[in-house]
Write a protein that holds these residues in place. Structure first.
Motif, mmCIF file in Angstrom:
data_model
loop_
_atom_site.group_PDB
_atom_site.id
_atom_site.type_symbol
_atom_site.label_atom_id
_atom_site.label_comp_id
_atom_site.label_asym_id
_atom_site.label_seq_id
_atom_site.Cartn_x
_atom_site.Cartn_y
_atom_site.Cartn_z
ATOM 1 N N ARG A 284 0.841 -1.212 0.000
ATOM 2 C CA ARG A 284 0.000 0.000 0.000
ATOM 3 C C ARG A 284 0.869 1.253 0.000
ATOM 4 O O ARG A 284 1.950 1.282 0.582
ATOM 5 C CB ARG A 284 -0.897 0.045 1.247
ATOM 6 N N GLY A 353 -8.366 -0.113 3.575
ATOM 7 C CA GLY A 353 -9.397 -0.045 2.553
ATOM 8 C C GLY A 353 -10.772 -0.047 3.203
ATOM 9 O O GLY A 353 -10.934 -0.547 4.320
ATOM 10 N N HIS B 222 -3.121 -4.296 11.695
ATOM 11 C CA HIS B 222 -3.666 -4.070 10.359
ATOM 12 C C HIS B 222 -2.539 -3.868 9.345
ATOM 13 O O HIS B 222 -1.653 -3.042 9.543
ATOM 14 C CB HIS B 222 -4.569 -2.840 10.396
ATOM 15 N N ASN B 271 -4.616 -9.457 5.136
ATOM 16 C CA ASN B 271 -4.444 -8.066 5.553
ATOM 17 C C ASN B 271 -4.245 -7.920 7.057
ATOM 18 O O ASN B 271 -4.599 -6.899 7.635
ATOM 19 C CB ASN B 271 -5.601 -7.198 5.045
#
Ligand SMILES: NC(=O)NCCC(=O)O
Ligand SMILES: NC(=O)NCCC(=O)O
Lengths: 406, 406
Positions: A284, A353, B222, B271
């Motif tokens: 990311r 997200g 996360h 994730n």
């Protein structure tokens, strides 16, 4: 004004569905527990005077009529599914603050101009079925329904079959549903608001994210009788690839992140040199061109490691969600609501997200963040303060009413 | 003389039980497939004139009477369980060549002095329940039955419960069973015999082996919103530890080997930064002092990696099987049989562990190796030539008869 105690009670009430010993929630999408919380949500919305519809991706829409029901609704949406070791807040406060807003309007007998809709999006987490935000993605036309239905979990169960099995394939075609706006309240899931003692994050966008799958193929062989020089050990190669992912992210500090979250080795037996591994990569960055540079490095370096480790590596990009910039009017409405209520706030870009990232391409959209302890999320110890959640719900209500009045 | 075609047919016959699409066998210990091959074996032995007894570790003893049934039996033992991606030969030819020997004696009406016993040892592979050679280990007094019963597979099923569930807890107390000698025919599982064009390996001993379990504890978080500098990523640390295991083995070249065969990450979600991993280490060397040096390095370096990676690591040695030297008389009998039959042969040390390694501490014991293609084992493509297997069975028969005649 919203009722903070009622909102907090709803959070604790639903947290029992899939609640874990460590105080978190394990409520993977399209499991029986997901079905249970969905039924709870539908009953609560109906009790608050809503009509509920479901689309063929299992997205649930609870609509409270407005004065002009020819107008598209203003929506508040998030998700009730969780990670395997998830917390009580991620996604959940977004849906339940929407419910609290419905209840507040009902108690006050307040009539909005637009209909108001609270949405529970299916499979936001992407843990059981990759990618994340699957059903808001279909809603926004990013994926087809057929493609989504064919997604498989790690046991080979298809998304479409799991959705049918819990009884949540609705009548409405996913996407046939215009929205006047979409708001989402969420915990930040990162450390910034807490570190800066801000109550409200005015979310201006979502960083770009790409997901990859890698299969490494070596040769299964006996751990005792195969000399080191004859080995084609897929796991040793994978270890080096995990280090590559870490290094690429560090080379693009401070913003980029890179994670290997899932790994499987085969046959996964103590005395067998692993002949195959499967692992995932999550990259990311707020800047899509940085992500492209990271992808190129990944491609090159995995090939180098594979060659020097005597294995083959197959790298596939399975998901590319570009950086998103939220709607200026929606963002302004959130910032104004925070100012008006006197909450310390700052603009922020989301590292995670969210369904809003996809909905933003088909309706004016933004998000509101509140802090979480230590910035920790996707963890059973995830924690947020009742006062912060209530502040977020207050900003949400005021922003929705402001958009409705425009 | 043994019947090579009948022996080969038995191998192919039993290979159907748990046979895989790739031509291997998946017949994990104490599964229903294991029970099925056990029933096949018992019926075949009874048809060859044997009385079958079972001990409380599920070890099966098929006894053909001799002239002097007061003497302890000469035994031929190995195992019918396999790895998850196992081959058709590992262990299996040891048991089925014993069966072939029983049939040959029966057909010839040959009376041995000692009773002859063919043994199927339970859970040699150690894949489902660690450690390997569990039930020959109880037989030899290395482990207690209670300890063995409490061993758990990765789903938390206990060995004792699985043994009961397949109906193979026998009446005899494991170990209450003297043996005059123990022979085991096995594929080499390594590359030496094939490379040197030898048909028979005269096995003089088994190298030492140690198994470890490592749990690495970081913090789930996360993957998108946790900056790199805040992470305590258990899998990144584990990747570095896998490299450490590889390096330690290479530092003790050419004999030492080191393998991480099994790895699990938690929560194993694309994730989520992994908050915990579990992995195993298998170290082997013919010299126990080298293994001690490797263990010390492992302890020190895992602690260093853990500290520099911001995680905790817990290392436990769960198994230590020291190097074994086989009985000189048995080894001489095997070598003489190979010479007499005119088979190219060489002395060899086993890189793999075998039930014979434990039985050697309670009875005169040795093994016979035959080549396997490319030295590959613990792989569905494991392959051996019918002629080599027959040669091994011939040497086995002659060695057993020589010991019987002593
Ligand atoms: N908000 C959230 O945790 N979404 C899951 C998708 C992702 O960001 O990985
Ligand atoms: N022979 C064999 O593969 N035994 C399994 C135990 C081991 O050596 O790891």
């Amino acid at each position: 004004a919203i009722d903070p105690a009622r909102l907090w009670d709803s959070i604790l009430d639903t947290a029992r569905i899939g609640g874990t010993a460590k105080g978190g929630i394990k409520r993977l999408t399209l499991t029986e527990l997901d079905a249970e919380v969905r039924r709870w949500f539908i009953a609560a919305c109906e009790a608050a005077g809503c009509a509920v519809t479901i689309d063929d991706m299992g997205n649930i829409f609870a609509r409270r009529p407005g004065k002009d029901n020819g107008l598209p609704p203003i929506a508040i949406g998030s998700h009730l599914d969780t990670q395997p070791t998830g917390g009580k807040f991620d996604g959940i406060i977004g849906v339940l603050s929407g419910l609290e807003l419905l209840r507040t309007l009902q108690d006050a007998g307040y009539e909005t101009t637009h209909p108001i809709e609270v949405i529970n999006w299916t499979n936001e987490e992407g843990s059981r079925f990759a990618p994340a935000m699957l059903s808001s993605g279909v809603f926004a036309g990013k994926f087809t329904k057929d493609w989504a239905y064919a997604r498989e979990d790690r046991d080979g169960i298809r998304f479409g079959d799991a959705l049918r099995d819990i009884g949540f394939i609705g009548d409405e075609a996913c996407g046939a549903h215009p929205l006047a706006a979409h708001f989402e309240l969420h915990i930040e899931q990162g450390p910034i608001l807490e570190a800066e003692a801000k109550t409200i994050g005015v979310v201006t966008g979502v960083q770009g994210m790409r997901w990859y799958e890698v299969t490494v193929t070596g040769v299964d062989s006996h751990a005792g009788s195969t000399p080191m020089y004859l080995r084609q050990d897929a796991l040793v190669a994978t270890a080096r690839m995990i280090e590559v992912v870490q290094q690429i992210a560090l080379e693009h500090a401070p913003n980029a992140v890179g994670t290997v979250g899932l790994i499987e080795a085969r046959p996964n037996s103590r005395n067998v040199i692993p002949g195959e591994t499967f692992f995932t990569v999550d990259f990311r960055d707020p800047d899509d061109s940085v992500l492209s540079a990271m992808e190129q490095k990944l491609t090159e370096r995995l090939a180098t490691v594979a060659a020097s480790s005597g294995v083959a590596a197959d790298l596939t990009c399975i998901w590319n969600s570009p950086a998103v910039h939220f709607d200026a009017d929606c963002v302004t409405a959130v910032r104004a609501a925070a100012v008006q209520a006197g909450f310390p706030h700052r603009d922020i870009i989301s590292g995670a997200g969210h369904d809003s990232a996809y909905v933003a391409s088909v309706a004016p959209t933004t998000m509101i963040f509140v802090p979480c302890a230590g910035g920790i999320s996707h963890n059973e110890i995830e924690s947020a303060e009742p006062g912060d959640v209530a502040a977020g719900a207050t900003v949400l209500l005021q922003a929705v009413l402001a958009m409705d009045a425009k």
